[in-house]
Motif scaffolding. Structure first.
Motif, short mmCIF file in Angstrom:
data_model
loop_
_atom_site.label_atom_id
_atom_site.label_comp_id
_atom_site.label_asym_id
_atom_site.label_seq_id
_atom_site.Cartn_x
_atom_site.Cartn_y
_atom_site.Cartn_z
N GLY A 91 0.96 -1.03 0.30
CA GLY A 91 0.01 0.09 0.22
C GLY A 91 0.89 1.58 -0.38
O GLY A 91 1.94 1.21 0.20
N ILE A 128 -3.21 2.64 1.71
CA ILE A 128 -3.95 2.91 0.40
C ILE A 128 -3.01 1.97 -0.79
O ILE A 128 -2.04 2.56 -1.12
CB ILE A 128 -4.75 3.69 0.07
N ASN A 182 -7.52 -0.80 4.05
CA ASN A 182 -6.99 0.41 2.72
C ASN A 182 -8.45 1.96 3.53
O ASN A 182 -9.12 2.12 3.08
CB ASN A 182 -7.52 0.98 1.39
#
Length: 274
Positions: free
Chosen positions: A34, A46, A55
């Motif tokens: 992420g 995210i 996320n």
């Protein structure tokens, strides 16, 4: 909420719930690849998961002047990865109308998680467990596969969530001296329950507690949680924290947990998935 702590200690418990939960989310999100932001007033991870829950925006100290801009920034990033996402809005976030601002930008309110904590010196270890229940630590990939398969039989988003979490735990590994430990309960020889222990931010976080429907109301969820907390105490932790489901709330209360805050969940889904 009936609590035997003064206001200062209560605030400390809330901070420990926040710190452990945030480290839990960041660690798994990083393993998934992420994109991380940690700037003044905002923090998120995210793009590393197929799951909205992971996320996520985990910290937001915003003003009325910049809250909409930050919400839009998070949406643009979710759109760039084409993944669903979430804001985990706890008492540490602001402004006060953050929830309504998220809804105005297309998020939906998915309910709340009670943030619970326990002084492990007050852990209730006198719980009854069914005969022939065996709780083991997960120590290798084969045992993790069984753990993930069990979790996927009803927890959260089912197999999608279990497979992703299992893959992240496989990357983290099975270090006996590490921050992560996973537990599998077998009853009459069959796997029936799971739990994970995360020793992040100096406290013991309990996650992924799940019991198969046919094995519920036997004390198994309490037993596997107790086993993890006893290990945490042995390793020097003095506080346990968790986010409870409605089903698990009374189980955790019996162990001695008390509610200290609520974490409101707001989720956003790409338009082509709605």
């Amino acid at each position: 909420m009936e609590q035997p702590y003064d206001g200062l200690a209560e605030q400390a418990m809330v901070e420990m719930i926040e710190a452990n939960t945030n480290e839990f989310l960041l660690t798994l999100g990083r393993r998934g690849g992420g994109e991380e932001c940690n700037e003044a007033g905002r923090q998120w991870i995210i793009g590393g998961s197929p799951l909205a829950y992971h996320n996520c925006v985990i910290r937001a100290h915003l003003s009325e002047e910049n809250v909409d801009e930050v919400i839009e920034d998070s949406i643009r990033l979710l759109q760039s990865y084409n993944v669903p996402g979430s804001w985990h809005v706890g008492p540490w976030m602001g402004p006060d109308n953050l929830g309504s601002r998220l809804i105005a930008h297309g998020f939906t309110h998915e309910g709340s998680e009670p943030g619970m904590a326990l002084d492990l010196g007050q852990l209730n270890e006198s719980i009854s467990v069914p005969d022939d229940l065996v709780i083991q630590r997960v120590r290798n990939e084969r045992e993790l596969e069984i753990w993930a398969r069990t979790l996927g039989m009803g927890f959260g988003e089912g197999e999608i969530e279990a497979n992703w979490v299992g893959a992240m735990y496989r990357k983290i590994g099975f270090d006996e001296d590490g921050l992560w430990h996973h537990y599998l309960a077998r009853w009459h020889g069959e796997p029936v329950a799971t739990a994970s222990l995360f020793l992040g931010a100096g406290v013991a976080g309990i996650y992924f507690v799940f019991t198969l429907p046919q094995a519920r109301r036997q004390g198994i969820g309490a037993a596997i949680t107790l086993a993890a907390l006893q290990d945490a105490s042995m390793w020097g932790c003095s506080v346990g924290v968790l986010g409870s489901s409605s089903m698990g709330y009374s189980v955790y209360q019996r162990l001695g947990f008390q509610e200290y805050c609520r974490i409101e969940m707001y989720e956003w889904t790409p338009s082509d998935s709605r």
